[in-house]
Write an enzyme that holds these catalytic residues in place. Structure first.
Site, short mmCIF file in Angstrom:
data_model
loop_
_atom_site.label_atom_id
_atom_site.label_comp_id
_atom_site.label_asym_id
_atom_site.label_seq_id
_atom_site.Cartn_x
_atom_site.Cartn_y
_atom_site.Cartn_z
N ASP A 155 0.95 -4.70 9.00
CA ASP A 155 -0.17 -3.80 8.75
C ASP A 155 -1.43 -4.66 8.58
O ASP A 155 -1.51 -5.47 7.65
CB ASP A 155 0.11 -2.96 7.49
CG ASP A 155 -0.96 -1.89 7.27
OD1 ASP A 155 -2.11 -2.09 7.70
OD2 ASP A 155 -0.63 -0.87 6.65
N TYR A 212 -11.38 2.56 9.88
CA TYR A 212 -12.57 2.90 9.09
C TYR A 212 -12.94 1.85 8.05
O TYR A 212 -13.86 2.04 7.27
CB TYR A 212 -12.41 4.27 8.41
CG TYR A 212 -11.12 4.48 7.66
CD1 TYR A 212 -10.95 3.94 6.39
CD2 TYR A 212 -10.08 5.20 8.20
CE1 TYR A 212 -9.77 4.12 5.69
CE2 TYR A 212 -8.89 5.40 7.52
CZ TYR A 212 -8.73 4.85 6.26
OH TYR A 212 -7.55 5.02 5.60
N LYS A 213 -12.19 0.73 8.00
CA LYS A 213 -12.52 -0.32 7.03
C LYS A 213 -13.48 -1.32 7.70
O LYS A 213 -14.59 -0.95 8.02
CB LYS A 213 -11.24 -0.94 6.50
CG LYS A 213 -10.45 0.08 5.66
CD LYS A 213 -9.07 -0.37 5.25
CE LYS A 213 -8.43 0.71 4.37
NZ LYS A 213 -6.97 0.63 4.33
N ARG A 260 -12.07 -4.47 -7.58
CA ARG A 260 -11.95 -5.09 -6.24
C ARG A 260 -13.31 -5.08 -5.55
O ARG A 260 -13.96 -4.04 -5.46
CB ARG A 260 -10.93 -4.29 -5.42
CG ARG A 260 -10.63 -4.92 -4.08
CD ARG A 260 -9.65 -4.07 -3.30
NE ARG A 260 -10.33 -2.92 -2.71
CZ ARG A 260 -9.75 -2.06 -1.87
NH1 ARG A 260 -8.49 -2.20 -1.54
NH2 ARG A 260 -10.43 -1.05 -1.37
N PHE A 311 0.86 -1.19 0.00
CA PHE A 311 0.00 0.00 0.00
C PHE A 311 0.89 1.24 0.00
O PHE A 311 1.84 1.31 0.78
CB PHE A 311 -0.92 -0.02 1.22
CG PHE A 311 -2.00 1.02 1.15
CD1 PHE A 311 -3.15 0.81 0.43
CD2 PHE A 311 -1.84 2.23 1.80
CE1 PHE A 311 -4.15 1.78 0.36
CE2 PHE A 311 -2.83 3.21 1.73
CZ PHE A 311 -3.98 2.99 1.01
C1 LIG Z 1 -6.23 1.77 4.20
C2 LIG Z 1 -4.78 1.50 4.43
C3 LIG Z 1 -3.98 2.47 5.05
C4 LIG Z 1 -4.56 3.80 5.39
O1 LIG Z 1 -3.70 4.70 5.96
P1 LIG Z 1 -4.28 6.12 6.43
O2 LIG Z 1 -3.20 6.70 7.23
O3 LIG Z 1 -5.54 5.85 7.18
O4 LIG Z 1 -4.61 6.91 5.21
C5 LIG Z 1 -2.65 2.15 5.28
N1 LIG Z 1 -2.14 0.93 4.93
C6 LIG Z 1 -2.90 -0.01 4.34
C7 LIG Z 1 -2.32 -1.32 3.98
C8 LIG Z 1 -4.24 0.25 4.07
O5 LIG Z 1 -4.99 -0.66 3.47
#
Ligand SMILES: *Cc1c(COP(=O)(O)O)cnc(C)c1O
Length: 412
Positions: free
Chosen positions: A197, A222-223, A371, A127
């Site tokens: 992560d 938030y997911k 997705r 990511f």
């Molecule tokens: C959604 C996501 C993030 C989000 O990071 P933010 O700091 O909330 O923008 C980070 N890493 C992964 C792997 C994600 O899927």
């Protein structure tokens, strides 16, 4: 093998022990929401909770609410509620900052805890923010190098120079799930720390941080945790590291005694040292509503439903959409995937837009991935059926070719 028909799908929903949980969410009608892994749905209790926190706790209680409504311990309280979802001790998890910021805090802490080693090891295509924050941590700690290795090479790439391995447990695009136990073992065998992560894992797939002996983890609120847009994130630090690791963002909420107002920074002896500044109480309240729903469900059933939803999606796509040029990016083996399914298609963007126009909300991920995320708390088997039906229809009648579906929006 005979085809799946609509009565099979109805039978799966009827037999689903988690089906009643859908009523705990306020979902729009006529929408098939397969994007709970980008932004989780609104829990039914969240509006009233936020109204209470705003009008009563803030409006009437004012500053006294830090004590009377226990705002001061919200970061730890909500962290402890997330702990059972990730196989963690409740005193090893706190909610703070964003996922990005927590990656930075724990990477720098890990680099400092492994003097003589200068490498952060990650994977290409992780990511973006994970790689960007690794870049920032490397810039902060002079002499650090960010290396990447593909999933099949990662174990071999861990050598005596690696201070910390940063991997996303479930890949945001492909849905590939790493072997957490094996990679953590390999990192430890070479003296490296591991930082997982869990953004695309927590609340949808089984995670056992303590059982895998993981050092550090972070994840998104938030997911699948349904904390609302921009919800704060969480971080995990194994108890054995509490005394030795230190956050580079040494804010007063991480101090051993913030209300002594002393001049010198002295980190809290426990997980609290990874907090930074004043916590976002409104957002924490919303996240607590999202996380609390999980306390009512049997986790094994949750993980099993996630697997069954993905299996159903893949089987229906095999049966009904094979001729339309979709290439499955997600592993077929449930042990090697998370709770979303992605397909590569050269026209993924307009296809995704055409689906949205027909009430099926999924994601496009550049350059060519469609997705679809399956949230075991509220996705029905019927939703999976309808999604594939809609995909088959817009492909067969070439609806996706309409010019309006190719207009690019800012957020995809
Ligand atoms: C959604 C996501 C993030 C989000 O990071 P933010 O700091 O909330 O923008 C980070 N890493 C992964 C792997 C994600 O899927």
């Amino acid at each position: 093998m005979s085809d799946i028909n609509l009565s099979d799908i109805r039978a799966r929903d009827a037999a689903d022990p988690l089906a009643p949980m859908r009523e705990r969410f306020l979902l729009p009608r006529n929408t098939i929401y397969l994007d709970g892994n980008s932004l989780g749905a609104l829990p039914a209790t969240t509006p009233a909770r936020l109204n209470d926190v705003v009008t009563e706790q803030w409006g009437q209680g004012l500053i006294g609410s830090w004590n009377t409504h226990d705002w001061a311990s919200a970061s730890r309280r909500v962290g402890a509620r997330i702990a059972p979802l990730i196989g963690a001790r409740p005193d090893c998890v706190v909610v703070a900052d964003s996922t990005s910021v927590n990656i930075y805090k724990l990477l720098v802490a890990a680099l400092k805890a492994r003097p003589g080693r200068h490498v952060i090891l990650s994977e290409p295509g992780n990511f973006p923010t994970d790689l960007y924050m690794a870049d920032g941590a490397a810039w902060t700690v002079e002499g650090t190098e960010v290396r990447t290795a593909t999933p099949d090479r990662i174990v071999d790439a861990i050598d005596k120079d690696v201070a910390v391995v940063l991997l996303t447990h479930v890949h945001y695009k492909t849905g590939y799930k790493h072997d957490m136990a094996a990679i953590t073992r390999a990192a430890h065998a070479k003296g490296a720390l591991i930082l997982w992560d869990l953004s695309h894992s927590v609340g949808a797939v089984e995670v056992d941080l303590a059982g895998c002996d993981v050092d550090l983890a972070i994840g998104c609120g938030y997911k699948y945790l349904n904390g609302g847009p921009g919800a704060p994130a969480f971080l995990y630090v194994a108890a054995r590291h509490h005394a030795a690791l230190r956050s580079p963002l040494s804010g007063w909420f991480g101090h051993a005694a913030p209300f002594d107002f002393g001049d010198d920074y002295r980190p809290a002896p426990d997980i609290g040292r990874f907090l930074c500044g004043t916590p976002p109480i409104l957002s924490l309240a919303a996240l607590e509503e999202g996380v609390s729903i999980f306390a009512e469900v049997d986790m094994d059933r949750l993980w099993a439903k996630s697997r069954a939803l993905c299996d159903t999606m893949i089987a229906l796509m095999d049966e009904r959409c094979a001729r339309f040029g979709f290439e499955l990016m997600t592993p077929r083996d449930p042990a090697r995937r998370g709770s979303h399914v992605s397909y590569r298609h050269p026209d993924a963007y307009p296809i995704c837009q055409a689906l949205i126009a027909h009430g099926v909300i999924g994601d496009f991920r550049a350059p060519d991935a469609l997705r679809l995320g399956f949230t075991p708390l509220y996705t029905r088997f019927k939703d999976v059926w309808m999604a594939v039906e809609t995909i088959a229809r817009i492909m067969a009648d070439e609806e996706w070719r309409r010019p309006e579906h190719s207009v690019r929006r800012a957020v995809t």
